[in-house]
Design an enzyme around this catalytic site. Sequence first.
Site, PDB file in Angstrom:
ATOM      1  N   SER A   5     -34.256  -6.871 -20.138  1.00 33.44           N
ATOM      2  CA  SER A   5     -33.959  -7.793 -19.040  1.00 33.44           C
ATOM      3  C   SER A   5     -33.942  -9.213 -19.606  1.00 33.44           C
ATOM      4  CB  SER A   5     -34.957  -7.630 -17.914  1.00 33.44           C
ATOM      5  OG  SER A   5     -36.211  -8.011 -18.369  1.00 33.44           O
ATOM      6  N   LEU A   6     -33.855 -10.193 -18.742  1.00 37.06           N
ATOM      7  CA  LEU A   6     -33.732 -11.577 -19.199  1.00 37.06           C
ATOM      8  C   LEU A   6     -34.977 -12.359 -18.816  1.00 37.06           C
ATOM      9  CD1 LEU A   6     -30.084 -12.276 -17.992  1.00 37.06           C
ATOM     10  CD2 LEU A   6     -30.830 -12.068 -20.367  1.00 37.06           C
ATOM     11  N   GLU A  34     -22.473  -5.270 -14.455  1.00 36.47           N
ATOM     12  CA  GLU A  34     -23.155  -5.135 -13.179  1.00 36.47           C
ATOM     13  C   GLU A  34     -22.179  -4.516 -12.172  1.00 36.47           C
ATOM     14  OE1 GLU A  34     -26.089  -6.401 -13.819  1.00 36.47           O
ATOM     15  OE2 GLU A  34     -27.118  -6.547 -11.878  1.00 36.47           O
ATOM     16  N   ASP A  46       1.091   4.146  -2.800  1.00 41.03           N
ATOM     17  CA  ASP A  46       0.843   5.545  -2.425  1.00 41.03           C
ATOM     18  C   ASP A  46       1.930   6.469  -2.949  1.00 41.03           C
ATOM     19  OD1 ASP A  46      -1.456   5.262  -1.164  1.00 41.03           O
ATOM     20  OD2 ASP A  46      -0.734   5.764   0.852  1.00 41.03           O
ATOM     21  N   CYS A  65     -33.030   0.196  31.113  1.00 41.48           N
ATOM     22  CA  CYS A  65     -32.065  -0.781  30.600  1.00 41.48           C
ATOM     23  C   CYS A  65     -32.447  -2.180  31.094  1.00 41.48           C
ATOM     24  CB  CYS A  65     -30.651  -0.432  31.068  1.00 41.48           C
ATOM     25  SG  CYS A  65     -29.449  -1.700  30.631  1.00 41.48           S
ATOM     26  N   CYS A 110     -28.372   2.898  26.942  1.00 45.13           N
ATOM     27  CA  CYS A 110     -28.175   2.916  28.379  1.00 45.13           C
ATOM     28  C   CYS A 110     -26.901   3.731  28.576  1.00 45.13           C
ATOM     29  CB  CYS A 110     -27.975   1.489  28.876  1.00 45.13           C
ATOM     30  SG  CYS A 110     -27.317   1.434  30.538  1.00 45.13           S
ATOM     31  N   GLU A 151       4.016   1.612  -1.082  1.00 42.08           N
ATOM     32  CA  GLU A 151       4.681   1.853  -2.373  1.00 42.08           C
ATOM     33  C   GLU A 151       3.703   2.420  -3.396  1.00 42.08           C
ATOM     34  OE1 GLU A 151       8.145  -1.520  -2.687  1.00 42.08           O
ATOM     35  OE2 GLU A 151       6.074  -2.182  -2.804  1.00 42.08           O
ATOM     36  N   GLU A 163     -22.554 -18.217 -17.495  1.00 36.59           N
ATOM     37  CA  GLU A 163     -21.775 -17.391 -16.549  1.00 36.59           C
ATOM     38  C   GLU A 163     -22.693 -16.959 -15.406  1.00 36.59           C
ATOM     39  OE1 GLU A 163     -21.199 -14.745 -19.695  1.00 36.59           O
ATOM     40  OE2 GLU A 163     -22.630 -13.257 -18.976  1.00 36.59           O
ATOM     41  N   ARG A 217     -29.276   1.626 -15.478  1.00 36.29           N
ATOM     42  CA  ARG A 217     -30.234   1.041 -16.404  1.00 36.29           C
ATOM     43  C   ARG A 217     -31.469   1.930 -16.564  1.00 36.29           C
ATOM     44  NH1 ARG A 217     -34.743  -2.179 -16.434  1.00 36.29           N
ATOM     45  NH2 ARG A 217     -34.865  -3.656 -18.164  1.00 36.29           N
ATOM     46  N   TYR A 228     -20.253  -8.028 -18.794  1.00 36.58           N
ATOM     47  CA  TYR A 228     -20.633  -9.302 -19.404  1.00 36.58           C
ATOM     48  C   TYR A 228     -21.277  -9.203 -20.775  1.00 36.58           C
ATOM     49  CZ  TYR A 228     -24.720  -7.660 -16.803  1.00 36.58           C
ATOM     50  OH  TYR A 228     -25.711  -6.885 -16.289  1.00 36.58           O
ATOM     51  N   LYS A 241     -25.013 -14.930 -12.809  1.00 34.80           N
ATOM     52  CA  LYS A 241     -25.919 -13.779 -12.898  1.00 34.80           C
ATOM     53  C   LYS A 241     -25.653 -12.951 -11.643  1.00 34.80           C
ATOM     54  CE  LYS A 241     -30.751 -12.577 -13.623  1.00 34.80           C
ATOM     55  NZ  LYS A 241     -30.799 -11.513 -12.630  1.00 34.80           N
ATOM     56  N   LYS A 254     -32.560 -19.092 -12.450  1.00 41.85           N
ATOM     57  CA  LYS A 254     -32.585 -18.475 -11.115  1.00 41.85           C
ATOM     58  C   LYS A 254     -32.393 -19.521 -10.028  1.00 41.85           C
ATOM     59  CE  LYS A 254     -34.494 -14.670 -10.476  1.00 41.85           C
ATOM     60  NZ  LYS A 254     -34.021 -13.320 -10.199  1.00 41.85           N
ATOM     61  N   CYS A 266     -29.263  -3.199  33.607  1.00 38.55           N
ATOM     62  CA  CYS A 266     -28.954  -2.521  34.876  1.00 38.55           C
ATOM     63  C   CYS A 266     -30.140  -1.725  35.422  1.00 38.55           C
ATOM     64  CB  CYS A 266     -27.737  -1.607  34.710  1.00 38.55           C
ATOM     65  SG  CYS A 266     -28.065  -0.152  33.710  1.00 38.55           S
ATOM     66  N   ASP A 276       0.849  -1.201   0.000  1.00 43.05           N
ATOM     67  CA  ASP A 276       0.000   0.000   0.000  1.00 43.05           C
ATOM     68  C   ASP A 276       0.877   1.241   0.000  1.00 43.05           C
ATOM     69  OD1 ASP A 276      -2.033  -1.701   0.131  1.00 43.05           O
ATOM     70  OD2 ASP A 276      -2.722  -1.161   2.160  1.00 43.05           O
TER      71      ASP A 276
HETATM   72  S1  IVH Z   1     -26.911 -10.335 -20.051  1.00 41.49           S
HETATM   73  C1  IVH Z   1     -29.225  -8.302 -23.466  1.00 41.49           C
HETATM   74  N1  IVH Z   1     -25.419 -11.388 -18.200  1.00 41.49           N
HETATM   75  O1  IVH Z   1     -29.692  -9.549 -14.941  1.00 41.49           O
HETATM   76  C2  IVH Z   1     -28.728  -9.164 -22.356  1.00 41.49           C
HETATM   77  N2  IVH Z   1     -27.210  -9.993 -17.520  1.00 41.49           N
HETATM   78  O2  IVH Z   1     -32.551 -10.070 -14.945  1.00 41.49           O
HETATM   79  C3  IVH Z   1     -28.151  -8.390 -21.271  1.00 41.49           C
HETATM   80  N3  IVH Z   1     -27.340  -9.664 -15.092  1.00 41.49           N
HETATM   81  O3  IVH Z   1     -30.680  -6.666 -16.646  1.00 41.49           O
HETATM   82  C4  IVH Z   1     -28.090  -9.095 -20.013  1.00 41.49           C
HETATM   83  N4  IVH Z   1     -25.600 -10.904 -14.567  1.00 41.49           N
HETATM   84  O4  IVH Z   1     -28.653  -6.508 -15.093  1.00 41.49           O
HETATM   85  C5  IVH Z   1     -26.476 -10.603 -18.458  1.00 41.49           C
HETATM   86  N5  IVH Z   1     -23.970 -12.361 -16.660  1.00 41.49           N
HETATM   87  C6  IVH Z   1     -25.016 -11.582 -16.929  1.00 41.49           C
HETATM   88  C7  IVH Z   1     -25.740 -10.945 -15.913  1.00 41.49           C
HETATM   89  C8  IVH Z   1     -26.843 -10.154 -16.233  1.00 41.49           C
HETATM   90  C9  IVH Z   1     -26.568 -10.126 -14.097  1.00 41.49           C
HETATM   91  C10 IVH Z   1     -28.504  -8.790 -14.863  1.00 41.49           C
HETATM   92  C11 IVH Z   1     -28.667  -7.689 -15.849  1.00 41.49           C
HETATM   93  C12 IVH Z   1     -30.029  -7.860 -16.429  1.00 41.49           C
HETATM   94  C13 IVH Z   1     -30.704  -8.692 -15.389  1.00 41.49           C
HETATM   95  C14 IVH Z   1     -31.858  -9.465 -15.959  1.00 41.49           C
END
Ligand code: IVH
Length: 698
Positions: free
Chosen positions: A103-104, A195, A58, A437, A455, A56, A134, A157, A247, A136, A343, A440, A54
């Site tokens: 979203s997904l 994220e 700095d 309390c 207290c 160095e 990968e 977002r 991602y 989530k 999920k 006590c 740390d």
């Molecule tokens: S891909 C167009 N990859 O999950 C596709 N999303 O529930 C873009 N999220 O809005 C999303 N990890 O905020 C992707 N490895 C991952 C993710 C990921 C988390 C979030 C992301 C998305 C939400 C959907």
Amino acid sequence: MYTTQDEQQLYARAKSLIEQKEVTNPEETIQELRDVVNYCDWKYYVQNEPVLSDYEYDVVYKKLKHLEDQYPELVTADSPTQRVAMGLSERFPTVSHLVPMLSLDNTYNADDLRDWDKRCKDFVNGEAIEYCVEPKYDGASVSLVYEDGKLVRGATRGDGVMGEEVTINIKQIRSIPLSAAFEKSGIGQVEIRGEVVIHKEVFAEYNRQRTAEGLSPLANPRNAASGTLRILDPKEVSKRKLSAVLYHISYYTLKSGGKVPDTLHTHYDSLNWLYQLGFPTPVKEMKRFNNINHVIAFCEAFEQRRDDLPYEVDGLVIKVNNFDMQDRMGMTAHHPRWAVAYKFKARQATSKLLRVEFQVGRTGSVTPVAKIEPVPIGGVTVTSISLFNEDVVREKDLHIGDTVLVERAGDVIPYIVKPLTELRNGTEEDIVFPTKCPVCGEPLEKPEEEAVWRCINISCPAQVVERIIHFASKDAMDIRNLGAANVLKFYELGLLKDIPGIYNINWDAIRKLEGFGEKSVTNLQSAIDNSKKQPLNRVIYGLGIRHVGETMAKTLASAVNHIRDLYDWDEEKLVSLQDVGPKVAASVAHFFHTKENRHMIDLLDEYGVNLANTQKAAPATGELAGKTFLFTGTLSHFKRSDAEAMVEARGGSILGGVSSKLNYLVVGEDAGSKLEKAKKLGTVAILTEQEFLELIGD
Ligand code: IVH
């Protein structure tokens, strides 16, 4: 990103820059320093393998800052020093995303995944599909835009179409590069999605601090990350130590005549390429499969290991790997067809709130603790849940007898999300807060602007016991075998009354206790003896001063030679230390000005506990060695930072406030209270800027 050879060179360069005294070519040195800082940041924040200490780091960082201050015309927006934010922004402007942030679609089990696989195959007429899987990440999604290799915009977002432009806060995330060599691949503009997350440990520590300050804790790392991104003070954002995982490349343009780089044909290659460019992407976690059954097996196995990651994940994301195929599949109005979330099982359960107990902490805070019907969540049985303070109980509208929804996110302590009010039958009862309390019996007080009842009887047995436990704890004096159970036992038997008492135990009495054979007595004795040599920061942390956590204790310890030096520090001087605000300063000053506390320190000293800062750097040499300076008012002959550097270069030091320790006060125009105070003291030499320059012979 860096070859082994690059790494070796950068490391060697770092070491030589640390040693380097004179700068002949500032432009070149600035570039070298930036390369080194960027490299160290990448090692530290992306690879988790720090290369410099740390201290160095700095030194390198400060050299860069110092040179840039001297040559402001050489400062560029992507210099690592520009992460540091100065002012506050009023509010965040709204911006449209280059591509809507969809979203997904969610899946919850093997069958859902098989259905999705079938839909994908139908879309591409039965062609073989490679999937990439990968984690989530459970944080706040962000979009980053780079133009000509420079980070130009970071946005939340928002509603998916428009988000808030939070570039200044994004720049506080040290794992996000401010520039990257996109141009080498012929890329002009690029938008990267990812994220922003908070490591579980950082989150837990943050909540510990919040609760110590009487604030209610944040519910989970996700809320903490998204809340932090929208804080108006970037300095505060920087303190919260956010991380990021990127991602998805959602958009890019090619420079004229450029062709799509080889790395931009599959998702897997694109994230590896980003990683090579210095971005934090999930290269270590992502896996490719040709068969949905293998995807399913991986998902199920991964769910078992979800807690091994340093941040929260709430599932996995399965993506069609090939970009051409992704394009052919396209999207619905809500989500891409080529990706789906798997999920994990929610770590929530319902239980019954049986009663509320009130625990008295080390600082006298009275915490309501819900006792619930035992319920298993994510592999542990939860029976007790802290409710933190009265405000939390009222906000959540909790009642005894309520059915409550309980969540336990990873390593995060369980908490009550809400009562299920629709299940009430009228027999539920109010939670009544004690006015005295529970230990006590003294009346409780609720200081203004605080959410906790306290207290204030500092001899309250509950507080005394908690203070001793804290002093002996692992992060403080680390006295093994003197855990909560033994402290309580010794206290109840009258064998341990206070912190110094640890070093004056009547061992004959202990030997007579059941379970204390010669071996355990010797172990305990040597653990106590060894603790006398602990460094000063641990002692200070162990004293349990309000608002003084481990980091603050280190700051205080490194500012003094001996703990007694702090007796002379007033609030003004304390706030001159890094990260010490008025609240901490008031608490520290009050602690060291209190007679009982000074007496406790005397006793520790008598028993041979180390109270000196043994890690302090050797005394400085130079013509100003041992002399202290302070600059005040508007300076017109030189910049304050330059003048301070001149003092330090000659062995002098800079103080943060006027006190009897100050030798010279250098005053510019409109000097105010500091000048008044120095005049009053009469022991401080007051210099004009000109006189200062003469003094140092410049
Ligand atoms: S891909 C167009 N990859 O999950 C596709 N999303 O529930 C873009 N999220 O809005 C999303 N990890 O905020 C992707 N490895 C991952 C993710 C990921 C988390 C979030 C992301 C998305 C939400 C959907």
